[in-house]
Structures are given as C-alpha cells and as structure tokens.
Design a protein around this motif. Sequence first.
Motif, PDB file in Angstrom:
ATOM      1  N   ALA A   1     -17.681 -23.198  34.808  1.00  0.00           N
ATOM      2  CA  ALA A   1     -17.022 -23.036  36.105  1.00  0.00           C
ATOM      3  C   ALA A   1     -15.754 -23.862  36.220  1.00  0.00           C
ATOM      4  O   ALA A   1     -14.782 -23.448  36.859  1.00  0.00           O
ATOM      5  N   THR A   2     -15.750 -25.045  35.611  1.00  0.00           N
ATOM      6  CA  THR A   2     -14.584 -25.918  35.682  1.00  0.00           C
ATOM      7  C   THR A   2     -14.111 -26.258  34.275  1.00  0.00           C
ATOM      8  O   THR A   2     -14.871 -26.175  33.304  1.00  0.00           O
ATOM      9  N   VAL A   3     -12.851 -26.633  34.185  1.00  0.00           N
ATOM     10  CA  VAL A   3     -12.288 -27.090  32.918  1.00  0.00           C
ATOM     11  C   VAL A   3     -11.961 -28.570  33.049  1.00  0.00           C
ATOM     12  O   VAL A   3     -11.380 -29.014  34.033  1.00  0.00           O
ATOM     13  N   LYS A   4     -12.381 -29.335  32.071  1.00  0.00           N
ATOM     14  CA  LYS A   4     -12.066 -30.761  32.021  1.00  0.00           C
ATOM     15  C   LYS A   4     -10.831 -30.947  31.145  1.00  0.00           C
ATOM     16  O   LYS A   4     -10.843 -30.579  29.962  1.00  0.00           O
ATOM     17  N   LEU A   5      -9.777 -31.489  31.722  1.00  0.00           N
ATOM     18  CA  LEU A   5      -8.503 -31.659  31.030  1.00  0.00           C
ATOM     19  C   LEU A   5      -8.282 -33.134  30.661  1.00  0.00           C
ATOM     20  O   LEU A   5      -8.928 -34.012  31.192  1.00  0.00           O
TER      21      LEU A   5
END
Length: 289
Positions: free
Chosen positions: A285-289
């Motif tokens: 669901a989310t992207v960790k950058l």
Amino acid sequence: MENLNEKDHSPLSSLDVWEDDVLQRYPEEGPAKKKEEFRNYDSPERDSVREFYRLNHKYQTYENVLAKKENFLKFDKKEMPWWQAMEYLNTLVDDSDPDIALDQLQHLLQTAEAIRADGHPDWFVLTGFIHDLGKVLCLFGEPQWNVVGDTFPVGCAFSDKIVYPEFFAANPDVNDGRFNTKYGVYTHQCGLDNVNMSWGHDEYLYQITKDYLPEPALYMIRYHSFYSQHREHAYDHLLSAHDQEMFKWVDKFNPYDLYSKSPKPPVVAELKPYYEDLIAKYLPATVKL
C-alpha cells in the motif's frame, strides 16, 4: 569528497535534458550517431550535458556507490502511498524547461499507456508507470550526477563505450589497482547481480521493488540506463547467460521510455483508477523511500 557547489549539483536545466541527449545518441531508427555528430560544442545544452558527465565520471566511484547504498537503502526518508509518491516526483518539474511541458507523472503515464496499447502484460505496464520514481533522490538532496545519467559498473575498468569516456581520467578508481583492470573485483561472467552499478534512480528503484515484481520487470528497472551494455555490449564479459537472456526485456522496454513522449498530455483523472488498481495488485500500500 571535495565540497560541491550548486552548479555541481545541477548542471542540467532539468533531468529530461539527459534523456534528450540519449535520444540524440541512439535515435529510434538507424545506427547510433557518431560522437562528432552529437558533441555539438556550440550548443549550450550540449555544454550542460558535458559538464554533467564530467561530474558523473569523476565522482561515481566504488566508494561512492557503497556509501549511497548504505544511506538510501535504509528507506528511512519518507513513506507514502504509491500514487502520492508519483505526485511527489512532480515537484522535480522545472518551469524553465524549454522542452515538452509535461510533468514527470504525465511522462510516466505516456510510457505506460504506450506499453498497454501494445498489449503487453499488466506488470510490464506497471513497470513503465513507476520506472523513474527513483528520481526522487534529487528531492533528498542528491546531485543530478548521482540520480540520472548512463549507468555502468564500478569496481572495474571503465569502458570506452561509455559516453564521454575521457572524463574518467579524473576518477580516483582509475589509479586504484583494485579497480582499474578489465575485471577489477569481479570474475568472468560473474553475473550482474554480483556487480555494483553506478548509483542512481535505476538501482534505487530496483532495491525498492525487488521483492514484488517479476524478474523481467526488475531487469527493465535496474538496467534501463545501462546503454554501454544494451546498445554497445561493452560488458559481455561480466554478464551471465541468464543476464543475456533477461536483457531482451530491457531491449523491449527502452523504446517505450525514450520514444513515447508526446506534447499531448494524458488525462490523469481518467487513468488514475486503473493504475491504482494495478499498483494494489503488485505492490504494498505504501512505498518506503
């Protein structure tokens, strides 16, 4: 590393200038242009590209790559939904860019829609949509030469097939006996998974997505800027037989990236539901950058 001034961070007017230069070197039809044809010293834009590669080739060292991996592969800078991350990428748009006035999201949608129109698998379409997300590195303070540009192996001798090879003379690895031979720290056909590539948006996004996408998609993401190999075959001695087979996917992908640009913008609101569903199918669901 010596202190960098503002010009060292951003010699290009926009990141797209690099891709436009690639287009001139590798036109869609016919042979690649000869060096004397694309090195137009009377063009200010060419001057900025030359300055970009002077910095890139000077500072893209084995040590630099390991340091950037240590920093950015912690993925501790930001976390957000994927679509929001794509919109975050739009803040890179430079209003002074004289070329096609499309933001990063629109360019990525054009790439993905061209892939989709040709009937490729949906993971291929998704790859086209997200392949430049790693350019958010610029928003974390990285200089352009550590974000875009043709990529190449570090830890071994630099090929003369890389654009502006003369600029490598200023790279300290050239005088380091560990790194300045044909194989350097590598072995014959050791496979690219064992090779450190110059740092940039390709490697960064590969590391973000490597647990989620099919292997052909990961090759497209990781090596789409490795022009000295997929156009010149300069590093066949490092590629395994499996790498050679997978590079067929890189060859399929690149025309969509380079040649799908059009001044007609896609209608983002109409396409957003399809791409959000596609993201949900393959990615968290989310992207960790």
